[in-house]
Write a protein that holds these residues in place. Structure first.
Motif, PDB file in Angstrom:
ATOM      1  N   SER A   1      -2.719   2.163  -6.315  1.00 15.71           N
ATOM      2  CA  SER A   1      -1.879   3.200  -5.727  1.00 15.71           C
ATOM      3  C   SER A   1      -0.825   2.561  -4.838  1.00 15.71           C
ATOM      4  O   SER A   1      -1.017   1.455  -4.319  1.00 15.71           O
ATOM      5  CB  SER A   1      -2.712   4.195  -4.914  1.00 15.71           C
ATOM      6  OG  SER A   1      -3.152   3.610  -3.699  1.00 15.71           O
TER       7      SER A   1
ATOM      8  N   SER B   1      -2.893   6.350   0.759  1.00 16.82           N
ATOM      9  CA  SER B   1      -3.004   5.406  -0.351  1.00 16.82           C
ATOM     10  C   SER B   1      -4.449   5.246  -0.815  1.00 16.82           C
ATOM     11  O   SER B   1      -4.746   5.233  -2.019  1.00 16.82           O
ATOM     12  CB  SER B   1      -2.419   4.053   0.061  1.00 16.82           C
ATOM     13  OG  SER B   1      -2.542   3.102  -0.970  1.00 16.82           O
TER      14      SER B   1
ATOM     15  N   CYS C   1      -6.687  -2.509   0.887  1.00 14.32           N
ATOM     16  CA  CYS C   1      -5.507  -1.731   1.286  1.00 14.32           C
ATOM     17  C   CYS C   1      -4.583  -2.624   2.105  1.00 14.32           C
ATOM     18  O   CYS C   1      -4.970  -3.112   3.176  1.00 14.32           O
ATOM     19  CB  CYS C   1      -5.921  -0.501   2.091  1.00 14.32           C
ATOM     20  SG  CYS C   1      -4.517   0.546   2.567  1.00 14.32           S
TER      21      CYS C   1
ATOM     22  N   SER D   1      -0.234  -0.233  -0.151  1.00 17.68           N
ATOM     23  CA  SER D   1      -0.760  -0.217  -1.520  1.00 17.68           C
ATOM     24  C   SER D   1      -2.256  -0.486  -1.480  1.00 17.68           C
ATOM     25  O   SER D   1      -2.742  -1.246  -0.637  1.00 17.68           O
ATOM     26  CB  SER D   1      -0.065  -1.276  -2.382  1.00 17.68           C
ATOM     27  OG  SER D   1      -0.522  -1.226  -3.716  1.00 17.68           O
TER      28      SER D   1
END
Length: 354
Positions: free
Chosen positions: A7, A55, A145, A186
């Motif tokens: 993502s 995210s 992340c 992301s």
């Protein structure tokens, strides 16, 4: 190990699929803001925590969440400066551990949260460490992340190094002048279990991070650290140079970084392997760089489409490389991702289709 559920939350788009579509159409989010070319969110989105939350939620929506809750799951937050922009208003939030602490308590499927901050290699090194954690049985899943914002602290820091370009960056181009800072978050999920993914994942074959201890900020002129990292990654994965279909390079568009990477690729025999840098689309996203660039590269593999190296026109390296000047359709089975950063950090990893 399996990798996927990518993502992206960025000024260029709010999903990995959206960002890939825009990049494949040549769209960039680099623009002038406060006198600096950068890729940045609007002013009301200046905290990193809510962007990371968004995210992670998107990535979790792409897998079997129940499996995460029933098995041990680690969160790795990859960032260089965290919420440094809040240092004057709320110093407790500026500590790096704040992000992993808050996020691990917000998601009941996360058993433990840690922070990894190793300059611009943080994102890719987080994936390598996640693979180690899974391989050694400490966890069954890892959520990675990565995120950073273009705070005044970051902008002034790179300005002091004379590293910023006054125009959109030109990775690997002979006329490159410097980098542009980008804001982004992301997330990628890695797991021992292939079946938790709603969409076909990939295999994370392995990787290696090395510190050549060359200089506090400058890369090794002979690319010693990056060469050793790539050689080790190939050996770990039992692959050769010929097995690599594509390289997503760090490609900051600074004179020394790009020259160092070009030296490494040439010495290793990658002159005919397609190469790109994605920083011409969303800038150098610091702690998010390795994660967001892998996320886009996974999208490239899903679509069998190599993306142009935006800003690149011509090169002046001793031995020419196959740097992408336009999108190229290609069956992509195995990719090499590289990152390099301040303090002599270098990392590389190899991902393959199942």
């Amino acid at each position: 190990m399996y990798i996927g559920a990518e993502s992206i939350v960025s000024p260029l788009g709010k999903s990995a699929e959206d960002v890939f579509r825009k990049i494949s159409s040549g769209i960039t989010s680099l623009a002038e803001k406060r006198g600096v070319i950068q890729s940045s969110f609007t002013p009301n989105e200046l905290e990193l925590l809510p962007l990371m939350r968004e995210s992670i939620l998107e990535s979790i929506s792409k897998i079997n969440k129940d499996y995460l809750s029933k098995t041990r799951t680690l969160l790795i937050v990859s960032t260089t400066k965290g919420e440094i922009n809040l240092i004057n208003s709320n110093i407790s939030k500026a500590h790096l551990y704040y992000l992993s602490h808050e996020l691990s308590h917000e998601f009941d499927c996360i058993d433990k949260g840690i922070v990894l901050s190793t300059a611009c290699v943080s994102g890719l090194q987080s994936l390598i460490i996640a693979n180690d954690m899974l391989s050694n049985g400490f966890f069954e899943n890892v959520i990675i992340c990565g995120g950073d914002l273009a705070s005044n602290f970051v902008i002034e820091g790179f300005t002091s190094f004379y590293a910023l370009s006054s125009a959109p960056c030109k990775p690997f181009d002979k006329d490159r002048k410097g980098l542009n800072i980008g804001e982004a978050v992301s997330t990628i999920i890695m797991s021992k279990n292939e079946n938790i993914f709603n969409y076909t994942p990939f295999r994370f074959l392995g990787g290696c991070s090395i510190n050549d201890a060359n200089h506090i900020s400058a890369p090794h002129r002979d690319a010693e650290g990056l060469i050793r990292s790539i050689e080790n990654s190939l050996e770990i994965c039992n692959l050769s140079v010929e097995d690599i279909d594509f390289i997503n390079a760090h490609g900051t568009a600074t004179v020394y970084n790009d020259g160092m990477e070009a030296t490494a690729f040439s010495k290793l025999g990658f002159n005919n392997t397609p190469i790109n840098s994605l920083k011409g689309f969303f800038g150098h996203t610091l702690g998010a760089a390795g994660v967001i660039e892998v996320a886009v590269s996974l999208q490239s593999m899903r679509n069998n489409l190599l993306l142009e190296c935006k800003g690149f026109n011509s090169q002046s390296f001793e031995k020419e490389l196959d740097i992408l000047t336009e999108n190229r359709k290609l069956e992509i089975n195995t990719i090499l991702k590289t990152s390099s950063g301040f303090g002599g950090f270098n990392a590389s990893a190899i991902i393959q289709k199942i």
